[in-house]
Design an enzyme around this catalytic site. Sequence first.
Site, PDB file in Angstrom:
ATOM      1  N   ASP A  52       0.869  -1.170   0.000  1.00 44.38           N
ATOM      2  CA  ASP A  52       0.000   0.000   0.000  1.00 44.38           C
ATOM      3  C   ASP A  52       0.912   1.228   0.000  1.00 44.38           C
ATOM      4  O   ASP A  52       1.799   1.343   0.844  1.00 44.38           O
ATOM      5  CB  ASP A  52      -0.857  -0.045   1.275  1.00 44.38           C
ATOM      6  CG  ASP A  52      -2.013   0.941   1.229  1.00 44.38           C
ATOM      7  OD1 ASP A  52      -1.904   1.941   0.497  1.00 44.38           O
ATOM      8  OD2 ASP A  52      -3.005   0.705   1.942  1.00 44.38           O
ATOM      9  N   ASP A  80      -3.359   2.440  -5.585  1.00 42.95           N
ATOM     10  CA  ASP A  80      -2.163   2.406  -4.720  1.00 42.95           C
ATOM     11  C   ASP A  80      -2.031   1.136  -3.894  1.00 42.95           C
ATOM     12  O   ASP A  80      -1.349   1.121  -2.892  1.00 42.95           O
ATOM     13  CB  ASP A  80      -2.145   3.640  -3.805  1.00 42.95           C
ATOM     14  CG  ASP A  80      -3.187   3.556  -2.699  1.00 42.95           C
ATOM     15  OD1 ASP A  80      -4.236   2.923  -2.936  1.00 42.95           O
ATOM     16  OD2 ASP A  80      -2.949   4.108  -1.620  1.00 42.95           O
ATOM     17  N   GLU A  81      -2.689   0.084  -4.330  1.00 45.30           N
ATOM     18  CA  GLU A  81      -2.616  -1.173  -3.577  1.00 45.30           C
ATOM     19  C   GLU A  81      -2.434  -2.359  -4.509  1.00 45.30           C
ATOM     20  O   GLU A  81      -3.048  -2.410  -5.572  1.00 45.30           O
ATOM     21  CB  GLU A  81      -3.936  -1.409  -2.839  1.00 45.30           C
ATOM     22  CG  GLU A  81      -4.025  -0.784  -1.479  1.00 45.30           C
ATOM     23  CD  GLU A  81      -5.355  -1.119  -0.836  1.00 45.30           C
ATOM     24  OE1 GLU A  81      -5.551  -2.283  -0.469  1.00 45.30           O
ATOM     25  OE2 GLU A  81      -6.195  -0.208  -0.744  1.00 45.30           O
TER      26      GLU A  81
HETATM   27 MG   LIG Z   1      -2.580   3.912   0.472  1.00 39.80          MG
END
Ligand SMILES: [Mg+2]
Length: 368
Positions: free
Chosen positions: A9, A109-110
């Site tokens: 993350d 974002d993961e």
């Molecule tokens: Mg994040």
Amino acid sequence: MRRVIGHLDVDYFYAQVEELLNPSLRSKPVVVCVFSGRTELSGVVSTSNYIARQCGVKSGMPISKAKKLLEGKDAKFIPLDIEKYSNMSEKVMNTIRQEIGSVEVVSIDEAYFDLTEASGGEFSKSKEVALKLKEKIRSTTGLTTTIGIGPTKTVAKMASDMAKPDGLLVIDDLIAKEFIGKLPVEKLPGVGPKTRKILNDLGISSISQLASTDPTLLYKKIGKKVSIKLFRMANVIDDEPIKTGLSSEQISKIITLKSNTNNEKQIMQEIENSIKAIQEKLKIKDYSFKSLAIIAITDDMKMHTRTKTYPFYINDITLVKNDIERLFAEFCKSSDRLVRRAGLKLFDLGKIRRQESISYYLGASDVS
Ligand SMILES: [Mg+2]
């Protein structure tokens, strides 16, 4: 070999990208905003850096409230720029791909990735691999990330949630069940306020209590599918694989809706042209697809996806409009938020002989 799964993350992603592009922001509260345009103050907070968070700023909060909390603190309010962040996201995902071999991108974002091979099934060794990956991402993009490692995707995600920011947490398979068991049920990915309340009302507050509850007792309250899923997650026996497409190429299209909604019919109407545009692209590139995802960006600017994978390649997206509508309907039903932007993504693309693609036409419409 023991399964070793990683979840990465990017820390406070949008705000961190802004800091990276303008390092003078680092010492100030930074709030990335979705301005609705009506007045200078209308809109919501998308992401903020940790300095702003320490002052109580949260995602989804009205900008006016964040401004009050940060009064006199030289805070910067920056409009969200998804294109900018998408480019950065691609760099991160490509770095994972290069270092680990493959990646399942779950949001901007993961990502999940399988570390079993890279670590030889050893959790102690996976730590080195993850540290190297974190360093590689930092040196190529400047971004800090947090990685969680565990025997399942669920545990890996919970580990990264706990280790933020710039962290690394390895939860060994031998201790995983005990480790997560102590945590409250809402720490399980997918357990929102509604499900938490139902479980709490039944006297289930910790994950270990959930793990020892016969899932059939929950069918009536939260449905069979969710009951079994949560039971498996709590017992660390969910073995959902990492989904990586053979080709990392994707076709996607996303639009801003005329008004925020939780009505799938309205969404389908508005994305009609997107579906046509995607079909045109498929035709030009002579591609078929095996997987599709719907993308819903809610009014708190969180991005959500729901995915469907077919056992056949499909060369005409208009054939699966019902599935698209159903995925949006499922999402709208499960979300407390309204959808602000909606789109589609096709992946697992390939150039497939017409014969194979066409098998979908022939009575495979009940494919699940
Ligand atoms: Mg994040």
